[in-house]
Design an enzyme around this catalytic site. Structure first.
Site, PDB file in Angstrom:
ATOM      1  N   ASN A   7      15.262  49.197  38.389  1.00  0.00           N
ATOM      2  CA  ASN A   7      14.099  49.154  37.511  1.00  0.00           C
ATOM      3  C   ASN A   7      12.906  48.834  38.414  1.00  0.00           C
ATOM      4  OD1 ASN A   7      11.905  48.194  35.954  1.00  0.00           O
ATOM      5  ND2 ASN A   7      13.257  47.726  34.246  1.00  0.00           N
ATOM      6  N   GLU A  35      12.099  52.456  34.064  1.00  0.00           N
ATOM      7  CA  GLU A  35      10.733  51.995  33.833  1.00  0.00           C
ATOM      8  C   GLU A  35       9.757  52.635  34.814  1.00  0.00           C
ATOM      9  OE1 GLU A  35       8.610  47.971  32.091  1.00  0.00           O
ATOM     10  OE2 GLU A  35      10.428  47.728  33.295  1.00  0.00           O
ATOM     11  N   TYR A 106      17.432  52.766  30.202  1.00  0.00           N
ATOM     12  CA  TYR A 106      16.529  51.620  30.109  1.00  0.00           C
ATOM     13  C   TYR A 106      16.569  51.153  28.661  1.00  0.00           C
ATOM     14  CZ  TYR A 106      12.203  48.892  30.143  1.00  0.00           C
ATOM     15  OH  TYR A 106      11.283  47.873  30.006  1.00  0.00           O
ATOM     16  N   ASP A 143      18.820  49.011  33.506  1.00  0.00           N
ATOM     17  CA  ASP A 143      18.352  47.736  32.968  1.00  0.00           C
ATOM     18  C   ASP A 143      18.797  47.709  31.509  1.00  0.00           C
ATOM     19  OD1 ASP A 143      17.014  45.609  31.894  1.00  0.00           O
ATOM     20  OD2 ASP A 143      15.009  46.277  32.466  1.00  0.00           O
ATOM     21  N   ASN A 145      18.890  45.029  29.635  1.00  0.00           N
ATOM     22  CA  ASN A 145      18.120  44.023  28.913  1.00  0.00           C
ATOM     23  C   ASN A 145      18.980  43.036  28.152  1.00  0.00           C
ATOM     24  OD1 ASN A 145      15.255  43.778  29.202  1.00  0.00           O
ATOM     25  ND2 ASN A 145      15.070  45.909  28.549  1.00  0.00           N
ATOM     26  N   ASP A 239       9.906  43.338  39.843  1.00  0.00           N
ATOM     27  CA  ASP A 239      10.470  42.077  39.355  1.00  0.00           C
ATOM     28  C   ASP A 239      11.994  42.167  39.223  1.00  0.00           C
ATOM     29  OD1 ASP A 239      10.119  43.895  37.289  1.00  0.00           O
ATOM     30  OD2 ASP A 239       9.495  42.408  35.809  1.00  0.00           O
TER      31      ASP A 239
END
Length: 249
Positions: A7, A35, A106, A143, A145, A239
């Protein structure tokens, strides 16, 4: 075969940093990106390693988006999960190869104040049905999440009702996703503590106050072919850090 997932939190931003150098250094066979935050005509990755590049952007500009770079041409490419409710944000690409699929995703974030939690629960169910549709083994990355277990997050108690660590999301992850696939990293390393995402706030990465929310998940029949599953914490630029799957397939 080496596979990478990252990501990048904005492909145009990382292209201004050392992204091309990282591509060459990692030299993956398949490189999945989440992303991208860009429209397809805004993304140009000049890297001779990857003659085949597939982009899927959100309708909303500067938001979400996925991409896959690969050295070999796939047999077919699928965009989205064939569900008009969920296919406006550029979240899923699937590439078909001779004996397997590679899928990058994602997963929607439940958002501040869990304002999108209901949507996230609907997504998980729809994505589970999508996974059911494949006729070959799957390598799924991205990702997702969600930090699945307490070992996957630095501060589980204080994050219990935060997006990505609610009981609802964790239960849904197990029921809808892990019912299909194995978590390659946690299967190989049941007690290892590493993270793949850190907030930009409070010097979280410097303190290693992170979350493991980036995964390589594999079909059961492929797990014995996995040679390693790694979190590349020494690579910066986002990040998130990249996660790697090494598999003989």
């Amino acid at each position: 075969m080496k596979c990478i997932s990252w990501n990048v939190n904005g492909i145009r931003a990382v292209l201004k940093k050392d992204f091309i150098e990282i591509l060459y250094a990692l030299d993956a066979d398949i490189f999945c990106i989440q992303e991208t935050k860009a429209q397809e005509d805004q993304i140009e990755i000049d890297c001779e390693l990857y003659p085949y590049q597939y982009k899927y952007s959100a309708q909303r500009k500067g938001y979400s988006g996925t991409m896959i770079l690969c050295k070999e041409k796939p047999l077919s490419i699928k965009y989205g999960i064939h569900n008009e409710v969920h296919d406006t944000e550029g979240r899923v690409i699937a590439l078909e190869f001779e004996s397997f699929y590679v899928i990058t995703v994602y997963t929607p974030n439940s958002g501040d104040g869990l304002k999108r939690l209901d949507y996230r629960m609907e997504w998980d169910q729809a994505f589970s049905q999508y996974l059911d549709s494949f006729d070959k083994p799957i390598l799924l990355c991205g990702d997702l999440n969600v930090a699945n277990e307490e070992i996957d997050i630095k501060n589980p108690k204080t994050n219990r009702r935060n997006a990505g660590f609610t009981d609802e999301e964790r239960d849904s992850f197990k029921k809808n996703i892990l019912i299909h696939l194995k978590d390659s990293y946690r299967t190989l390393y049941p007690d290892k503590v590493e993270y793949s995402w850190w907030s930009y706030r409070f010097k979280a990465r410097e303190k290693n106050a992170g979350w493991r929310i980036d995964y390589w998940l594999v079909s059961d029949e492929l797990m014995d072919k996995v040679k390693d599953s790694k979190i590349l914490t020494d690579i910066y630029g986002s990040d998130h850090c990249p996660v790697e799957l090494d598999i003989e397939i």
